[in-house]
Design a protein around this motif. Structure first.
Motif, PDB file in Angstrom:
ATOM      1  N   MET B   1       0.703  -1.258  -0.202  1.00 25.56           N
ATOM      2  CA  MET B   1       0.656  -0.307   0.006  1.00 25.56           C
ATOM      3  C   MET B   1       0.863   1.447   0.105  1.00 25.56           C
ATOM      4  O   MET B   1       2.378   1.693   0.599  1.00 25.56           O
ATOM      5  N   ASN B   2       0.524   2.530  -0.944  1.00 24.52           N
ATOM      6  CA  ASN B   2       0.755   3.758  -0.813  1.00 24.52           C
ATOM      7  C   ASN B   2       1.402   4.824   0.859  1.00 24.52           C
ATOM      8  O   ASN B   2       0.438   4.788   1.462  1.00 24.52           O
ATOM      9  N   GLU B   3       2.648   4.477   1.207  1.00 22.54           N
ATOM     10  CA  GLU B   3       2.520   4.901   2.699  1.00 22.54           C
ATOM     11  C   GLU B   3       2.149   6.446   2.862  1.00 22.54           C
ATOM     12  O   GLU B   3       1.592   7.234   4.146  1.00 22.54           O
ATOM     13  N   GLU B   4       2.162   7.005   1.832  1.00 15.68           N
ATOM     14  CA  GLU B   4       1.966   8.147   1.336  1.00 15.68           C
ATOM     15  C   GLU B   4       0.326   8.516   2.800  1.00 15.68           C
ATOM     16  O   GLU B   4      -0.735   9.837   2.768  1.00 15.68           O
ATOM     17  N   THR B   5      -0.851   7.398   1.756  1.00 15.26           N
ATOM     18  CA  THR B   5      -2.156   7.588   1.410  1.00 15.26           C
ATOM     19  C   THR B   5      -2.400   7.342   2.652  1.00 15.26           C
ATOM     20  O   THR B   5      -4.037   7.287   2.968  1.00 15.26           O
ATOM     21  N   THR B   6      -1.926   6.895   3.553  1.00 17.21           N
ATOM     22  CA  THR B   6      -2.166   5.940   4.968  1.00 17.21           C
ATOM     23  C   THR B   6      -2.253   6.852   5.676  1.00 17.21           C
ATOM     24  O   THR B   6      -1.167   7.387   6.286  1.00 17.21           O
ATOM     25  N   GLN B   7      -3.221   6.978   6.419  1.00 20.56           N
ATOM     26  CA  GLN B   7      -3.460   8.051   8.499  1.00 20.56           C
ATOM     27  C   GLN B   7      -3.070   7.090   9.301  1.00 20.56           C
ATOM     28  O   GLN B   7      -4.772   6.392   9.262  1.00 20.56           O
ATOM     29  N   LYS B   8      -2.495   6.867   9.846  1.00 22.07           N
ATOM     30  CA  LYS B   8      -2.910   6.143  10.781  1.00 22.07           C
ATOM     31  C   LYS B   8      -4.083   7.240  11.797  1.00 22.07           C
ATOM     32  O   LYS B   8      -3.574   8.298  12.336  1.00 22.07           O
ATOM     33  N   LEU B   9      -4.828   6.660  11.970  1.00 25.39           N
ATOM     34  CA  LEU B   9      -5.967   6.899  13.816  1.00 25.39           C
ATOM     35  C   LEU B   9      -5.812   6.856  14.788  1.00 25.39           C
ATOM     36  O   LEU B   9      -5.870   7.235  15.428  1.00 25.39           O
ATOM     37  N   GLY B  10      -5.508   5.457  15.102  1.00 20.81           N
ATOM     38  CA  GLY B  10      -6.351   4.826  16.063  1.00 20.81           C
ATOM     39  C   GLY B  10      -5.609   3.035  16.533  1.00 20.81           C
ATOM     40  O   GLY B  10      -5.725   2.454  15.698  1.00 20.81           O
ATOM     41  N   ILE B  11      -5.687   2.771  17.531  1.00 17.51           N
ATOM     42  CA  ILE B  11      -5.834   1.586  17.362  1.00 17.51           C
ATOM     43  C   ILE B  11      -7.452   0.987  18.720  1.00 17.51           C
ATOM     44  O   ILE B  11      -7.929   2.022  19.136  1.00 17.51           O
ATOM     45  N   VAL B  12      -7.495  -0.033  17.863  1.00 17.16           N
ATOM     46  CA  VAL B  12      -9.096  -1.054  18.716  1.00 17.16           C
ATOM     47  C   VAL B  12      -8.478  -1.110  20.082  1.00 17.16           C
ATOM     48  O   VAL B  12      -7.293  -1.449  20.414  1.00 17.16           O
ATOM     49  N   VAL B  13      -9.290  -0.571  20.726  1.00 23.39           N
ATOM     50  CA  VAL B  13      -9.426  -1.200  22.538  1.00 23.39           C
ATOM     51  C   VAL B  13     -10.177  -2.520  22.515  1.00 23.39           C
ATOM     52  O   VAL B  13     -10.119  -2.938  23.279  1.00 23.39           O
ATOM     53  N   SER B  14     -11.400  -1.853  21.933  1.00 20.34           N
ATOM     54  CA  SER B  14     -12.719  -3.132  22.951  1.00 20.34           C
ATOM     55  C   SER B  14     -13.855  -2.989  21.300  1.00 20.34           C
ATOM     56  O   SER B  14     -13.368  -2.463  21.027  1.00 20.34           O
ATOM     57  N   GLY B  15     -14.506  -4.088  21.396  1.00 20.63           N
ATOM     58  CA  GLY B  15     -16.104  -4.375  20.525  1.00 20.63           C
ATOM     59  C   GLY B  15     -15.944  -5.468  20.511  1.00 20.63           C
ATOM     60  O   GLY B  15     -15.728  -6.596  21.853  1.00 20.63           O
ATOM     61  N   SER B  16     -17.086  -5.663  19.579  1.00 22.03           N
ATOM     62  CA  SER B  16     -17.925  -7.242  19.468  1.00 22.03           C
ATOM     63  C   SER B  16     -18.083  -7.125  18.004  1.00 22.03           C
ATOM     64  O   SER B  16     -18.337  -6.520  17.578  1.00 22.03           O
ATOM     65  N   LEU B  17     -18.277  -7.997  17.050  1.00 18.82           N
ATOM     66  CA  LEU B  17     -18.654  -8.404  15.629  1.00 18.82           C
ATOM     67  C   LEU B  17     -19.754  -7.362  15.765  1.00 18.82           C
ATOM     68  O   LEU B  17     -20.358  -7.131  14.758  1.00 18.82           O
ATOM     69  N   THR B  18     -21.074  -7.373  16.939  1.00 17.14           N
ATOM     70  CA  THR B  18     -22.487  -7.769  16.824  1.00 17.14           C
ATOM     71  C   THR B  18     -22.472  -6.283  16.386  1.00 17.14           C
ATOM     72  O   THR B  18     -23.942  -5.346  15.807  1.00 17.14           O
ATOM     73  N   GLN B  19     -21.940  -5.398  17.488  1.00 12.17           N
ATOM     74  CA  GLN B  19     -21.721  -4.043  18.430  1.00 12.17           C
ATOM     75  C   GLN B  19     -20.912  -3.465  17.434  1.00 12.17           C
ATOM     76  O   GLN B  19     -20.927  -1.776  17.494  1.00 12.17           O
ATOM     77  N   GLY B  20     -19.718  -3.772  16.969  1.00 12.80           N
ATOM     78  CA  GLY B  20     -18.523  -3.073  16.110  1.00 12.80           C
ATOM     79  C   GLY B  20     -17.183  -2.582  17.599  1.00 12.80           C
ATOM     80  O   GLY B  20     -17.925  -2.922  18.155  1.00 12.80           O
ATOM     81  N   VAL B  21     -16.648  -2.034  16.630  1.00 13.05           N
ATOM     82  CA  VAL B  21     -16.329  -2.174  18.325  1.00 13.05           C
ATOM     83  C   VAL B  21     -14.989  -0.498  17.744  1.00 13.05           C
ATOM     84  O   VAL B  21     -16.137   0.800  17.256  1.00 13.05           O
ATOM     85  N   GLU B  22     -14.744  -0.378  19.158  1.00 13.67           N
ATOM     86  CA  GLU B  22     -14.590   1.299  20.249  1.00 13.67           C
ATOM     87  C   GLU B  22     -12.440   1.288  19.427  1.00 13.67           C
ATOM     88  O   GLU B  22     -11.876   0.236  19.637  1.00 13.67           O
ATOM     89  N   VAL B  23     -12.432   2.220  18.940  1.00 12.00           N
ATOM     90  CA  VAL B  23     -11.366   2.616  18.402  1.00 12.00           C
ATOM     91  C   VAL B  23     -10.849   3.961  19.234  1.00 12.00           C
ATOM     92  O   VAL B  23     -11.439   4.778  19.225  1.00 12.00           O
ATOM     93  N   ARG B  24      -9.797   3.756  19.640  1.00 11.51           N
ATOM     94  CA  ARG B  24      -9.421   5.121  20.354  1.00 11.51           C
ATOM     95  C   ARG B  24      -8.070   5.961  20.081  1.00 11.51           C
ATOM     96  O   ARG B  24      -6.954   5.086  19.281  1.00 11.51           O
ATOM     97  N   LEU B  25      -8.694   7.024  18.871  1.00  9.31           N
ATOM     98  CA  LEU B  25      -7.299   7.625  18.242  1.00  9.31           C
ATOM     99  C   LEU B  25      -6.390   8.213  19.180  1.00  9.31           C
ATOM    100  O   LEU B  25      -6.850   8.370  20.419  1.00  9.31           O
ATOM    101  N   ASP B  26      -5.340   8.206  18.032  1.00  7.92           N
ATOM    102  CA  ASP B  26      -3.918   8.900  18.525  1.00  7.92           C
ATOM    103  C   ASP B  26      -4.461  10.474  19.196  1.00  7.92           C
ATOM    104  O   ASP B  26      -5.283  10.730  18.251  1.00  7.92           O
ATOM    105  N   GLY B  27      -3.422  10.587  19.570  1.00  5.44           N
ATOM    106  CA  GLY B  27      -3.604  12.169  19.498  1.00  5.44           C
ATOM    107  C   GLY B  27      -2.709  13.288  18.484  1.00  5.44           C
ATOM    108  O   GLY B  27      -3.897  14.076  18.484  1.00  5.44           O
ATOM    109  N   SER B  28      -2.619  12.542  17.091  1.00  6.00           N
ATOM    110  CA  SER B  28      -2.762  13.339  16.125  1.00  6.00           C
ATOM    111  C   SER B  28      -3.710  13.024  15.420  1.00  6.00           C
ATOM    112  O   SER B  28      -4.093  14.112  14.140  1.00  6.00           O
ATOM    113  N   ALA B  29      -4.217  12.774  15.616  1.00  3.47           N
ATOM    114  CA  ALA B  29      -5.518  12.712  14.681  1.00  3.47           C
ATOM    115  C   ALA B  29      -6.761  13.618  15.448  1.00  3.47           C
ATOM    116  O   ALA B  29      -7.287  13.079  16.828  1.00  3.47           O
TER     117      ALA B  29
END
Lengths: 194, 540
Positions: B1-29
């Motif tokens: 994948m092209n590195e320049e176009t990828t913007q890291k947003l954060g990491i997955v911290v919790s979640g479930s298949l039915t309810q979706g996952v929680e993503v904690r945003l990085d400070g930069s996003a």
């Protein structure tokens, strides 16, 4: 390297050193190091004291007829020998076989080993990682740990060209360590300004 | 994948298949850059996940941060806290997984969640292209995702295999979306369209909200669209080139057609029953004419008595039939067979738009649409069955477009109308529906559940939203997306023809460039090209 004193008391977590010069104590929070044959130990200055050589004899006031403070020392040259300056350093890391570790050394410093004030390059190298912050946060000291952490970070930031960036990174590390203790974090961050 | 176009947003911290996952945003996003409906990719350990942001929220590690807010005018304080003590969280609904070898399998529906602390990136153009595919001979470019320039394409070959729905409040762009879809079907699928054009918008010129004239099908594709009209006068005034004027004879109206109009004609249940009896007495072809001819008197009374019809019921029925008789396109005997004419065009692969002119009255619309569709459907059924038996080619797949669909497909009448049958039995006989409606809540749930692909613009009635999203996985999450659509040019598409629900900004339609983008060349360009060709020919 700037040799400033000699270890006179040592434990795994702390060392006490006497300065060669009266009032020659390194600033609060500065990084000092001592070495023996296999180990270099790093400490952060956490306390300093200047007292009479003999614990039972307190100095007396001598300046009534002197025009200035310097004049007191000039007319009483023995004073510099009867008073001494000491400082304490909290052990925060060590270097073994050329590698830096940001946790406590395996053995305390030896008595009479020399203590040096670390030059900026070494401070910069040491502060690449913030493992030592955990030791500072959890230390039980006479002075407040907030003060010490702030002083240490202020000192270290001087060795970095990107001072603000360094403080932000350190601050984020602290924010993780102090999550749930926002008051403490706020007080440290408030003391980082110069 | 092209590195320049990828913007890291954060990491997955919790979640479930039915309810979706929680993503904690990085400070930069920045949380303000996030938007509900945007796409993200999650780099799991073994596969990549493709998901959609369905909610954005703010979090902190210490309750005191909300009670005694810190001084964020201090840049150090603000920077340190962002992403550590105070942070944004995203709620992401994973929709598809892309295996390590995406070219082999293609995106698959998601059956698990990414592991803890998987990295979440903003989806790049390539990711979206990988999932939705590129424009080709079967895929039609319908619009772009909210914050990208990637073309989102609908697989129209798949789309026309089922009945579909276009929903949205009035003025949200349903008509434009329908025009686009009709053009798409015309260009990219083998299906032909029969459009019951209540407001005269699809055949010839319509207007946009800015009162700009917008070309419609016949102007853009004159050779593959025929305009039929019920109201010759109105069409002539609007300078529409019509191909056929529709007249419907009384003999073509069957009792079922009246039954369907029960509500609009204000008929009682008994009157509807009377219709069947009258039809039996007079014959299917002549019953309306004869019923209308009945005069008050001994004979009529006797007849009614014989048929066991109450006088008041008859009065009620008669008033209803008078309403129908007032429709000018109804004649005692039709000069031509409209159904055969429509089929003739459809067989040649020509799309038929039936304009209603001034007769935008619901009675006329329901009567005509139902009447024609029933016959066309019957012919299609015969021919498909014949094709099955005799190995002859099946007729062109037919898509019937109806507006105000809740009038045909509401729970009371959907079981009686032909549209209900088509929606339910669907593609067996190669006939499907394109349902356009602003009150999907009024449509029978049984029919709604059979719609393959739904394209919905902004809806705000709770009932309508519920009805559109009924049975979709991640309904609650999509609900927040749907309610936050802009009131123009945005639509949520989900169902059979797209691999996952998607919010699109619909393709531009109405400007000269937009017509060009359909592969059409203007007259001036044709002339210019011809001149150039001549010049080249003689120059050599």
């Amino acid at each position: 390297m700037d040799r400033i004193g000699e270890v006179i008391e040592a434990s795994t977590t702390e060392l006490a050193a006497q300065c060669y010069e009266l009032y020659g104590v390194p600033p609060l929070g500065s990084l000092v190091k001592t070495a023996d044959s296999s180990l270099e130990l790093y400490g952060i200055v956490c306390n300093a004291v200047t007292t009479s050589l003999e614990p039972g004899r307190r100095p007396i006031a001598r300046g009534k007829d002197e025009p200035s403070e310097e004049a007191i020392y000039r007319s009483n040259p023995q004073l510099t020998k009867l008073l001494r300056s000491e400082f304490n350093a909290l052990m925060v890391g060590h270097r073994k076989d050329g590698k830096l570790y940001h946790y406590l050394p395996p053995a305390p410093a030896r008595i009479h080993s020399f203590v040096y004030l670390c030059p900026p390059e070494e401070v910069k190298e040491f502060s690449q990682s913030f493992g030592f912050l955990n030791i500072l946060v959890n230390a039980h000291l006479d002075i407040s740990t907030d003060e010490l952490i702030a002083a240490a970070l202020r000192q270290m930031s001087r060795a970095h060209q990107e001072r603000h960036a360094f403080l932000v990174t350190a601050g984020k590390e602290l924010a993780t360590l102090l999550s749930g203790r926002f008051d403490q974090l706020k007080s440290v961050l408030g003391r980082l300004k110069e | 994948m092209n590195e320049e176009t990828t913007q890291k947003l954060g990491i997955v911290v919790s979640g479930s298949l039915t309810q979706g996952v929680e993503v904690r945003l990085d400070g930069s996003a920045s949380v303000e850059d996030m938007a509900v409906g945007r796409y993200v990719t999650i780099e799991g350990q073994k596969r990549r996940f493709f998901g959609m942001i369905t909610d954005v929220s703010l979090g902190f590690t210490d309750q005191r941060l909300s009670l005694t807010p810190p001084d964020t005018s201090d840049p150090l304080m603000a920077e340190v806290l962002a992403g550590t003590s105070i942070y944004g969280t995203l709620h992401v609904l994973p929709m598809l997984t892309i295996g390590t070898d995406a070219s082999l399998e293609g995106p698959q529906p998601v059956k698990t969640v990414p592991s803890h602390y998987s990295t979440v990136n903003a989806a790049s153009q390539q990711d979206v292209e990988l999932v939705f595919g590129e424009e080709d001979e079967r895929k039609f470019y319908i619009g772009t995702p909210l914050d990208m320039e990637t073309k989102i394409c609908l697989n129209l070959e798949e789309l026309v295999k089922r009945s579909n729905g276009i929903f949205g409040k009035s003025g949200t762009g349903k008509t434009f979306l329908t025009r686009l879809l009709l053009i798409g079907m015309l260009q990219k699928s083998t299906a032909v369209n029969l459009v019951f054009d209540m407001h005269n918008e699809y055949g010839w010129e319509g207007t946009s909200e800015g009162h700009r004239k917008v070309k419609a099908l016949k102007q853009l594709f004159p050779s593959s669209v025929a305009v039929f009209t019920l109201d010759e006068e109105s069409s002539r005034r609007r300078k529409v080139q019509t191909d056929f004027v529709v007249r419907i004879g009384y003999d073509e109206i069957e009792p079922e057609d009246i039954a369907l109009l029960r509500q609009t004609l204000n008929l009682t249940e008994a009157s509807v029953q009377a219709v069947y009896q009258l039809a039996r007495a007079f014959g299917n072809k002549k019953w309306i004419e004869k019923t209308l001819e009945l005069e008050d008197g001994e004979e009529t009374a006797e007849l009614l008595n014989r048929l066991n019809i109450h006088e008041a019921t008859f009065g009620n029925l008669r008033r209803g039939l008078e309403t129908i008789r007032r429709l000018p396109f109804l004649v005692p005997k039709s000069p031509d067979n409209t159904v055969s004419r429509i089929l003739e065009y459809l067989d040649r692969g020509i799309n038929v738009v039936l304009e209603f002119g001034r007769y935008t009255d619901v009675t006329a619309y329901i009567l005509v649409a139902n009447l024609l569709t029933r016959r066309i459907y019957a012919r299609y059924r015969d021919r498909t069955e014949q094709a099955m038996g005799e190995d002859t080619p099946t007729p062109h797949p037919l898509v019937i477009t109806i507006e105000e669909a809740h009038k045909f497909l509401n729970p009371e009448v959907s079981s009686q109308t032909i549209f209900g049958t088509i929606a339910r039995e669907m593609r067996k006989y190669n006939v499907t529906l394109l349902v356009i409606d602003q009150r999907p809540g009024g449509i029978d749930t049984e029919v709604m559940s059979q719609l393959g692909t739904k394209l919905t613009c902004l809806l705000d009635s709770e009932k309508d939203i519920d009805s559109v999203l009924a049975g979709v996985s991640g309904k609650n999450e999509l609900k927040s997306v749907l309610a936050k659509l802009e009131s123009k040019q945005q639509a949520l598409i989900f169902g059979h023809a797209v691999p996952m629900p998607i919010v699109v900004r619909t393709r531009e339609y109405g400007s000269a460039e937009s017509y060009k983008s359909f592969g059409l060349v203007s007259q001036a360009d044709v002339k210019k090209k011809a001149e150039k060709d001549i010049e080249e020919l003689w120059g050599q």
